[in-house]
Design a protein around this motif. Sequence first.
Motif, PDB file in Angstrom:
ATOM      1  N   LEU A 103      33.706  19.974  51.474  1.00  0.00           N
ATOM      2  CA  LEU A 103      33.976  19.492  50.118  1.00  0.00           C
ATOM      3  C   LEU A 103      33.851  20.619  49.096  1.00  0.00           C
ATOM      4  CD1 LEU A 103      32.217  16.024  50.207  1.00  0.00           C
ATOM      5  CD2 LEU A 103      34.660  16.481  50.119  1.00  0.00           C
ATOM      6  N   TRP A 104      32.884  21.511  49.282  1.00  0.00           N
ATOM      7  CA  TRP A 104      32.730  22.643  48.376  1.00  0.00           C
ATOM      8  C   TRP A 104      33.951  23.544  48.439  1.00  0.00           C
ATOM      9  CZ3 TRP A 104      32.346  27.884  49.623  1.00  0.00           C
ATOM     10  CH2 TRP A 104      32.055  28.714  48.546  1.00  0.00           C
ATOM     11  N   LEU A 105      34.441  23.835  49.658  1.00  0.00           N
ATOM     12  CA  LEU A 105      35.607  24.684  49.828  1.00  0.00           C
ATOM     13  C   LEU A 105      36.849  24.032  49.221  1.00  0.00           C
ATOM     14  CD1 LEU A 105      36.711  27.307  51.115  1.00  0.00           C
ATOM     15  CD2 LEU A 105      37.195  25.950  53.154  1.00  0.00           C
ATOM     16  N   LEU A 106      37.035  22.746  49.454  1.00  0.00           N
ATOM     17  CA  LEU A 106      38.180  22.028  48.899  1.00  0.00           C
ATOM     18  C   LEU A 106      38.141  22.026  47.372  1.00  0.00           C
ATOM     19  CD1 LEU A 106      40.636  20.417  49.868  1.00  0.00           C
ATOM     20  CD2 LEU A 106      39.243  18.377  49.705  1.00  0.00           C
ATOM     21  N   ASN A 107      36.958  21.802  46.805  1.00  0.00           N
ATOM     22  CA  ASN A 107      36.799  21.805  45.351  1.00  0.00           C
ATOM     23  C   ASN A 107      37.071  23.189  44.775  1.00  0.00           C
ATOM     24  OD1 ASN A 107      36.173  21.006  42.757  1.00  0.00           O
ATOM     25  ND2 ASN A 107      33.971  21.200  43.056  1.00  0.00           N
ATOM     26  N   LEU A 108      36.602  24.236  45.451  1.00  0.00           N
ATOM     27  CA  LEU A 108      36.808  25.607  44.988  1.00  0.00           C
ATOM     28  C   LEU A 108      38.293  25.972  44.995  1.00  0.00           C
ATOM     29  CD1 LEU A 108      35.386  28.337  44.242  1.00  0.00           C
ATOM     30  CD2 LEU A 108      35.638  28.895  46.656  1.00  0.00           C
ATOM     31  N   ILE A 109      38.989  25.631  46.067  1.00  0.00           N
ATOM     32  CA  ILE A 109      40.420  25.948  46.155  1.00  0.00           C
ATOM     33  C   ILE A 109      41.195  25.200  45.079  1.00  0.00           C
ATOM     34  CG2 ILE A 109      42.473  25.669  47.598  1.00  0.00           C
ATOM     35  CD1 ILE A 109      40.702  26.253  50.021  1.00  0.00           C
ATOM     36  N   LEU A 142      47.628  18.158  44.897  1.00  0.00           N
ATOM     37  CA  LEU A 142      47.527  17.753  46.301  1.00  0.00           C
ATOM     38  C   LEU A 142      48.387  18.629  47.195  1.00  0.00           C
ATOM     39  CD1 LEU A 142      46.335  15.758  48.288  1.00  0.00           C
ATOM     40  CD2 LEU A 142      48.292  14.283  47.873  1.00  0.00           C
ATOM     41  N   ILE A 143      49.633  18.860  46.804  1.00  0.00           N
ATOM     42  CA  ILE A 143      50.525  19.664  47.657  1.00  0.00           C
ATOM     43  C   ILE A 143      50.094  21.127  47.687  1.00  0.00           C
ATOM     44  CG2 ILE A 143      52.272  20.173  45.909  1.00  0.00           C
ATOM     45  CD1 ILE A 143      54.361  19.738  48.131  1.00  0.00           C
ATOM     46  N   LEU A 144      49.639  21.657  46.563  1.00  0.00           N
ATOM     47  CA  LEU A 144      49.216  23.060  46.542  1.00  0.00           C
ATOM     48  C   LEU A 144      47.924  23.274  47.336  1.00  0.00           C
ATOM     49  CD1 LEU A 144      50.014  24.094  42.870  1.00  0.00           C
ATOM     50  CD2 LEU A 144      51.256  24.708  44.941  1.00  0.00           C
ATOM     51  N   THR A 145      46.985  22.341  47.201  1.00  0.00           N
ATOM     52  CA  THR A 145      45.734  22.468  47.948  1.00  0.00           C
ATOM     53  C   THR A 145      45.981  22.321  49.439  1.00  0.00           C
ATOM     54  OG1 THR A 145      44.553  21.560  46.052  1.00  0.00           O
ATOM     55  CG2 THR A 145      43.384  21.598  48.135  1.00  0.00           C
ATOM     56  N   SER A 146      46.820  21.345  49.827  1.00  0.00           N
ATOM     57  CA  SER A 146      47.093  21.202  51.258  1.00  0.00           C
ATOM     58  C   SER A 146      47.845  22.401  51.804  1.00  0.00           C
ATOM     59  CB  SER A 146      47.856  19.938  51.597  1.00  0.00           C
ATOM     60  OG  SER A 146      48.418  19.325  50.530  1.00  0.00           O
ATOM     61  N   LEU A 147      48.735  22.989  50.998  1.00  0.00           N
ATOM     62  CA  LEU A 147      49.441  24.191  51.441  1.00  0.00           C
ATOM     63  C   LEU A 147      48.471  25.351  51.623  1.00  0.00           C
ATOM     64  CD1 LEU A 147      52.169  25.626  51.989  1.00  0.00           C
ATOM     65  CD2 LEU A 147      52.180  26.210  49.570  1.00  0.00           C
ATOM     66  N   MET A 148      47.530  25.508  50.706  1.00  0.00           N
ATOM     67  CA  MET A 148      46.547  26.588  50.823  1.00  0.00           C
ATOM     68  C   MET A 148      45.673  26.408  52.061  1.00  0.00           C
ATOM     69  SD  MET A 148      46.809  28.944  48.603  1.00  0.00           S
ATOM     70  CE  MET A 148      45.236  29.718  48.749  1.00  0.00           C
ATOM     71  N   ILE A 149      45.241  25.178  52.329  1.00  0.00           N
ATOM     72  CA  ILE A 149      44.400  24.940  53.502  1.00  0.00           C
ATOM     73  C   ILE A 149      45.205  25.141  54.776  1.00  0.00           C
ATOM     74  CG2 ILE A 149      43.130  23.141  54.741  1.00  0.00           C
ATOM     75  CD1 ILE A 149      42.082  22.220  52.036  1.00  0.00           C
TER      76      ILE A 149
END
Length: 177
Positions: free
Chosen positions: A48-54, A71-78
């Motif tokens: 959750l910390w990593l997801l929040n940071l990204i 949502l799309i940018l965060t999922s693309l980064m992950i």
Amino acid sequence: MNLNFFDQFTSPYLLGIPLILLSVLFPTLLFPTPNNRWVTNRLSTLQLWLLNLITKQLMIPLNKKGHKWALILTSLMILLLTINLLGLLPYTFTPTTQLSMNMALAFPLWLATLLTGLRNQPTTSLGHLLPEGTPTPLIPALIMIETASLLIRPLALGVRLTANLTAGHLLIQLIST
């Protein structure tokens, strides 16, 4: 032992099973598991910390209307993070070194950005096709050149990214032999 420089890009096998399957299943440990409680253990806290940071880093430069892309940018980064981390595992293959993977990611995002810009701010988007202060006889030629440049951009950037990644791997291979 006679090696080819491009042998590093072949998918390795162990007992007839491609190891890419193991390397693709391994990063699923990074994804959070659904649970009724917010934070269940240290791994969930880290996820959750990593997801929040990204998400925070991606959304700082955007205005409020751009936050619907979170949502799309965060999922693309992950996705890119996990795929590129796979390349660090021994006997694995990094899919982002292939032009097809880069183009499959670049073209839809480029098209979405282009169409969103044309829909929301058509005059500004079309204004980028003609530099300010252009002499009148050059206007048709510059519009055609800028349009061609705009249409070729995802292909050029995808080829550049693939060439840079491949060159890096080839350089490491050359130095190691």
